[in-house]
Design an enzyme around this catalytic site. Structure first.
Site, PDB file in Angstrom:
ATOM      1  CE1 TYR A   1     -15.297  12.754 -15.925  1.00 36.56           C
ATOM      2  CE2 TYR A   1     -15.075  13.011 -13.393  1.00 36.56           C
ATOM      3  CZ  TYR A   1     -15.364  12.275 -14.552  1.00 36.56           C
ATOM      4  OH  TYR A   1     -15.840  10.902 -14.698  1.00 36.56           O
TER       5      TYR A   1
ATOM      6  CG  ASP B   1      -8.350  16.694 -15.263  1.00 33.04           C
ATOM      7  OD1 ASP B   1      -7.992  16.054 -15.966  1.00 33.04           O
ATOM      8  OD2 ASP B   1      -9.563  16.656 -14.704  1.00 33.04           O
TER       9      ASP B   1
ATOM     10  CE  LYS C   1     -12.019   8.772 -18.606  1.00 34.15           C
ATOM     11  NZ  LYS C   1     -12.164  10.101 -17.742  1.00 34.15           N
TER      12      LYS C   1
ATOM     13  NE  ARG D   1      -3.009   0.389   3.382  1.00 35.65           N
ATOM     14  CZ  ARG D   1      -2.601   0.823   4.408  1.00 35.65           C
ATOM     15  NH1 ARG D   1      -2.108   1.952   4.399  1.00 35.65           N
ATOM     16  NH2 ARG D   1      -2.599  -0.126   5.149  1.00 35.65           N
TER      17      ARG D   1
HETATM   18  C1  PLP Z   1     -12.639  10.601 -16.489  1.00 31.01           C
HETATM   19  C2  PLP Z   1     -12.339  11.873 -16.052  1.00 31.01           C
HETATM   20  C3  PLP Z   1     -11.748  12.140 -14.615  1.00 31.01           C
HETATM   21  C4  PLP Z   1     -12.171  10.929 -13.680  1.00 31.01           C
HETATM   22  O1  PLP Z   1     -11.307   9.900 -13.784  1.00 31.01           O
HETATM   23  P1  PLP Z   1     -11.675   8.600 -13.350  1.00 31.01           P
HETATM   24  O2  PLP Z   1     -10.444   7.558 -13.821  1.00 31.01           O
HETATM   25  O3  PLP Z   1     -13.009   8.020 -14.017  1.00 31.01           O
HETATM   26  O4  PLP Z   1     -11.925   8.427 -11.785  1.00 31.01           O
HETATM   27  C5  PLP Z   1     -11.324  13.363 -14.161  1.00 31.01           C
HETATM   28  N1  PLP Z   1     -11.217  14.268 -15.204  1.00 31.01           N
HETATM   29  C6  PLP Z   1     -11.390  14.301 -16.475  1.00 31.01           C
HETATM   30  C7  PLP Z   1     -10.919  15.321 -17.238  1.00 31.01           C
HETATM   31  C8  PLP Z   1     -11.875  12.862 -16.826  1.00 31.01           C
HETATM   32  O5  PLP Z   1     -12.034  12.758 -18.222  1.00 31.01           O
END
Ligand code: PLP
Length: 391
Positions: A112, A185, A210, A60
């Site tokens: 998001y 992000d 993604k 962990r």
């Molecule tokens: C999908 C996404 C998230 C969240 O990520 P997860 O892997 O689904 O928890 C945050 N920001 C953006 C821009 C995203 O496309």
């Protein structure tokens, strides 16, 4: 750490695409394996004198499965260190939970959706004041930031699902002048197109679900820091103690996905640009939101801070409103009707349906994630679906 012998001998400073393709070129010295091994152990042997000279005691806290993907991501983002998390949400929330009650934070009005909803709830229970602002307007950010009190400015660029562009360098300057950190992000931009740390950001976040992984077969998240400072240490403790860690197999799959990051993202960008231009000429579309279009409001800033393309994400507003948008999604054959983005297969989604009644997302909007299929197929499929929905 193992070095990349061929690259060292040639005295070539490898480009990011080279680092990614070879996953830094690490070779397992014991087996001479070129592909990385899979580390599954949850625990590590203690030395006879009670020390842990390996530096690891429990997975962990430190899992060798993280080493190569974390080092690769830090290298691609030009950060000092990276950390993998169980999801993008686990990565993002670890940053907010490093704030203290009484701190202030600034975040985008449109971002998001799940994270925006979580921030609003978290802020009220955690005693953090949050200002949601129009991040594409640096003056709005300057207005919201309070010197000495605002500790974090969070942005997302291009921002879901309208692809608003934040001028990272401008907002970093504003945040730093007030003594705040800037976190970005960068899920949609990826390190192929934008390196926020070079533009002044302190922390970069990815939903590695993604583009970084790219194959829609894991859920993962990551953070990269400019510097291993006190704030980063707090985030690190959140990962260890809250335990939002990525599994070993998922880490291995993520590294495999990252090896093809550059060709995948470049193909998706090239395709998205052509799709966006084709949709602009489609009689059934009222607006195309894509940073690569010259008339898009953030285009000039995007052209400056995105290198080699404007990303694989497009939104369209469909003539005829919500019903026509939903009908368009119902009539595609090649695009897949699914949430998420950044995979090799193209996805289409009616966002307002998933975001619920209080969403700022227009009801006639469809979000498109361009994959790496034949671009002509993708355009033909969309135009026949738009036509079918308007028949
Ligand atoms: C999908 C996404 C998230 C969240 O990520 P997860 O892997 O689904 O928890 C945050 N920001 C953006 C821009 C995203 O496309």
């Amino acid at each position: 750490m193992v070095t990349e012998p061929a690259v060292c001998l040639a005295k070539i400073e490898p480009k990011p695409a080279t680092l990614a393709a070879q996953a830094l070129g690490w070779i397992d010295e014991r087996t001479r394996a070129v592909a990385p091994q899979l580390h599954l152990s949850s625990t590590f042997l203690r030395d006879e004198d009670n020390q842990y000279r390996s530096g690891r005691n429990y997975a962990r806290a430190d899992n060798p499965a993280f080493d190569q993907p974390e080092h690769l991501l830090a290298a691609l983002e030009k950060g000092e260190e990276a950390m993998l998390f169980a999801s993008g949400m686990a990565a993002a929330t670890a940053v907010f939970q490093a704030l203290r009650p009484g701190d202030r934070l600034v975040a985008p009005k449109v971002m998001y959706w799940s994270l925006r909803k979580w921030i609003a709830g978290f802020a009220s229970t955690w005693g953090v004041a949050v200002d949601f602002v129009e991040m594409s307007d640096p003056d709005a950010v300057r207005h919201a930031v309070q010197a000495g009190r605002t500790k974090l400015v969070w942005t997302e660029t291009p921002g879901n699902p309208m692809w608003n562009i934040t001028d990272i360098a401008a907002v970093a300057e504003i945040a730093h002048a007030a003594g705040a950190k800037l976190a970005v992000d960068s899920t949609v931009a990826t390190p192929v197109l934008t390196r926020p740390i070079e533009l002044g950001a302190d922390i970069v976040m990815h939903s590695a679900t993604k583009y970084l992984n790219g194959h829609s077969d894991i859920v993962a998240g990551a953070l990269v820091t400019r510097a291993k400072d006190e704030f980063w240490e707090g985030i690190k403790q959140n990962r260890i103690q809250l335990g939002g860690i990525l599994g070993s197999f998922e880490s291995w799959l993520l590294l495999r996905g990252m090896r093809t990051l550059f060709p995948r993202v470049r193909a998706a960008c090239a395709s998205a640009q052509r799709i966006a231009e084709a949709l602009q000429a489609d009689p059934n579309v009222s607006a195309v939101l894509y940073p690569g279009l010259p008339d898009f409001p953030g285009h000039a800033i995007a052209a400056r801070q995105m290198n080699g393309g404007f990303g694989g994400m497009i939104s369209i507003r469909v003539k005829g409103g919500e019903q026509a948008a939903i009908a368009t999604a119902a009539n595609v054959h090649i695009w897949k009707r699914a949430t998420s983005l950044g995979g090799v297969e193209s996805l289409i989604e009616h966002r307002a349906s998933i975001e619920g009644p209080d969403t700022p997302c227009p009801p006639d909007l469809l979000r498109l994630s361009a994959g790496i299929e034949d671009t002509g197929d993708l355009i033909a499929d969309l135009s026949q679906a738009l036509e079918a929905a308007h028949r």
